[in-house]
Motif scaffolding. Sequence first.
Motif, PDB file in Angstrom:
ATOM      1  N   HIS A  35       0.827  -1.215   0.000  1.00 27.34           N
ATOM      2  CA  HIS A  35       0.000   0.000   0.000  1.00 27.34           C
ATOM      3  C   HIS A  35       0.860   1.264   0.000  1.00 27.34           C
ATOM      4  O   HIS A  35       0.372   2.346  -0.295  1.00 27.34           O
ATOM      5  N   ALA A  36       2.129   1.134   0.380  1.00 25.63           N
ATOM      6  CA  ALA A  36       3.036   2.288   0.457  1.00 25.63           C
ATOM      7  C   ALA A  36       4.451   1.822   0.111  1.00 25.63           C
ATOM      8  O   ALA A  36       5.279   1.610   0.994  1.00 25.63           O
ATOM      9  N   LEU A  37       4.725   1.660  -1.168  1.00 24.24           N
ATOM     10  CA  LEU A  37       6.027   1.155  -1.606  1.00 24.24           C
ATOM     11  C   LEU A  37       7.134   2.190  -1.404  1.00 24.24           C
ATOM     12  O   LEU A  37       6.922   3.372  -1.668  1.00 24.24           O
ATOM     13  N   ARG A  61      -5.512   0.981  -4.064  1.00 29.82           N
ATOM     14  CA  ARG A  61      -4.341   1.708  -3.557  1.00 29.82           C
ATOM     15  C   ARG A  61      -3.041   0.989  -3.918  1.00 29.82           C
ATOM     16  O   ARG A  61      -2.041   1.619  -4.267  1.00 29.82           O
ATOM     17  N   ASP A  64      -2.452   1.564  -7.566  1.00 26.90           N
ATOM     18  CA  ASP A  64      -2.014   2.962  -7.706  1.00 26.90           C
ATOM     19  C   ASP A  64      -0.543   3.112  -7.314  1.00 26.90           C
ATOM     20  O   ASP A  64       0.220   3.830  -7.968  1.00 26.90           O
ATOM     21  N   GLU A  65      -0.129   2.447  -6.234  1.00 26.82           N
ATOM     22  CA  GLU A  65       1.260   2.509  -5.775  1.00 26.82           C
ATOM     23  C   GLU A  65       2.210   1.895  -6.794  1.00 26.82           C
ATOM     24  O   GLU A  65       3.280   2.434  -7.058  1.00 26.82           O
ATOM     25  N   ARG A  68       2.489   4.319  -9.590  1.00 31.04           N
ATOM     26  CA  ARG A  68       3.294   5.479  -9.183  1.00 31.04           C
ATOM     27  C   ARG A  68       4.779   5.167  -9.311  1.00 31.04           C
ATOM     28  O   ARG A  68       5.569   5.970  -9.804  1.00 31.04           O
TER      29      ARG A  68
END
Length: 195
Positions: A35-37, A61, A64-65, A68
């Motif tokens: 969720h937060a690479l 999410r 999306d990550e 990104r």
Amino acid sequence: YRRWLTRARRVIGVDLPTPKGGMGAPKVDLYADAHALPFRPGSIDGVLALHLLEHVQDPQRVVDEAARALRVGGHLLVAVPQSYPIHAIPHDYWRFTDSGLSLLLVRAGCTVLELRRAGGIGALLGLTLGVYLWYHLCEAHPRYGVRVALGLLKGVLTPALLLVVLGLNLLGRAWDRVHDLDLHTSHWTALAVKA
């Protein structure tokens, strides 16, 4: 999957530590939450996310990550279940149709290049029956005494069950050649590119 990535100069395997404090999959280079690479925007050439999205709390999410972190023109290969038995309890949250998987990728700014299903109704039935037989005969019988007896017989049961599962899968594949509809599958795989 490293053997499939022969053109890659560097492969970074990412996983979470296991819930009991141990480490996750072997040969993991980095422990992180999908969720937060921890990668800079546009710093990755390709992302491989196989059978991950059903296990995360927010699949959009995570996609999306990944997008990104991808450079423009970078590829994202994703495989997800549509009709697969519940597994990895309690961290099995989602199932996806081809439309749902495509929507996740498009919302993340990717273009879907290819979308493939893994077999049809025959393969799905073969998979489901095989998993059922294995799980209920060898892994999770509710009565302890029966589970212990089955555990002792596992060495004998395993070859027989593998032959049954192979037979079910071969029958399923033959059925799919005769009755091939896009309505039923166990999994979808998508290849997308960051636009």
